[in-house]
Design an enzyme around this catalytic site. Structure first.
Site, mmCIF file in Angstrom:
data_model
loop_
_atom_site.group_PDB
_atom_site.id
_atom_site.type_symbol
_atom_site.label_atom_id
_atom_site.label_comp_id
_atom_site.label_asym_id
_atom_site.label_seq_id
_atom_site.Cartn_x
_atom_site.Cartn_y
_atom_site.Cartn_z
ATOM 1 N N HIS A 1 -14.382 -6.641 1.826
ATOM 2 C CA HIS A 1 -13.856 -7.450 0.722
ATOM 3 C C HIS A 1 -14.947 -8.274 0.035
ATOM 4 O O HIS A 1 -15.031 -8.300 -1.200
ATOM 5 C CB HIS A 1 -12.753 -8.368 1.242
ATOM 6 N N TYR B 1 -4.826 -10.782 1.549
ATOM 7 C CA TYR B 1 -3.657 -10.951 0.675
ATOM 8 C C TYR B 1 -2.393 -11.230 1.500
ATOM 9 O O TYR B 1 -1.380 -11.652 0.947
ATOM 10 C CB TYR B 1 -3.410 -9.690 -0.167
#
Length: 271
Positions: free
Chosen positions: A102, A44
């Site tokens: 992730h 991110y």
């Protein structure tokens, strides 16, 4: 505020796309509203902003649950722990509450054991209080449990919303004692105008987004909707006050379309 067995508040804030001063402002607004669970990731590129928002909030570190996620590029031997240390530096924290993988390694280019054993070591070093995974299937979870042994998988973060209820995987996680966090819980606004959900939301005196978040909570899931708008942040937070009856749950269950929003070419073979 309801929490799961690992102390994670079920109401969380997804921070994808929240960057720079505008991102910090959005996260500060969420913390002022009452959010106590911030979800970020190396991919991110906003761990610095998450840490800054936490500092500016004046809240005690122990009062806010912080999750980050390890990117695939850091799965190789000897790479995961240094990457997590960099994440901690960006966040300005000594430890995160939860560190997730992730995505599983694309096409298993890096063996599962290579990065999971490093994740376990990160926990033993105190860099993260708990560990877990994201976007893992039943097969991957089963194999992960075998690799980790007695070390618990504290979370599987997966896409879940009324249009993709992921029942088989959620049921497996429930049986295995693996808490689930729903990302995209409001399907990025696509539930609005639904001919089943809108009348139900109107009858409950809530929005369809609140209905969707409440549906996740009713299933025992955490939910991490994202927004930069203070009114929507407050509205999402208020979903904790929406109570659903068994009939309500059955009505929402009926709109499942298996409509997956996040499905990159590198994704595993979904259940």
């Amino acid at each position: 505020m309801r929490k799961n067995s690992y102390g994670m508040p079920l109401m969380g804030l997804g921070t994808y796309g929240r960057r720079d001063e505008a991102g910090i402002a959005a996260m500060l607004a969420a913390l002022e509203i009452g959010y106590r669970h911030l979800d970020t990731a190396q991919d991110y590129y906003n761990e610095r902003e998450v840490g800054e928002a936490l500092r500016r909030s004046g809240l005690d570190r122990a009062d806010v649950f912080v999750t980050t996620k390890i990117a695939q590029r850091h799965f190789g031997p000897g790479q995961l722990i240094p990457s997590l240390r960099r994440s901690l530096d960006e966040l300005g924290l000594d430890q995160v509450d939860l560190t997730l993988i992730h995505w599983p390694s694309a096409h298993e280019q890096v063996p599962l054991a290579t990065y999971l054993t490093q994740l376990a070591e990160a926990q033993s070093l105190g860099l993260t209080r708990t560990i877990g995974v994201s976007n893992f299937t039943i097969d991957l979870l089963t194999r992960s449990s075998a690799i980790l042994g007695d070390l618990p998988i504290a979370n599987n973060q997966i896409e879940v919303h009324p249009y993709l209820q992921n029942r088989k995987l959620v049921a497996f996680c429930d049986t295995a004692g693996i808490p689930v966090t729903a990302y995209q819980p409001i399907a990025k606004g696509t539930l609005r105008g639904d001919p089943v959900l809108e009348p139900l939301a109107a009858a409950k005196g809530c929005t369809v987004e609140q209905l969707a978040i409440a549906f996740a909570f009713a299933r025992g899931l955490a939910a991490i909707p994202a927004s930069s708008n203070r009114e929507r942040l407050a509205s999402n937070f208020a979903a904790q006050d929406v109570t659903l009856t068994p009939d309500d749950l059955a009505t929402i269950a009926a709109v499942d379309r298996g409509a997956r929003r996040i499905d990159p070419a590198t994704a595993p073979e979904w259940d």
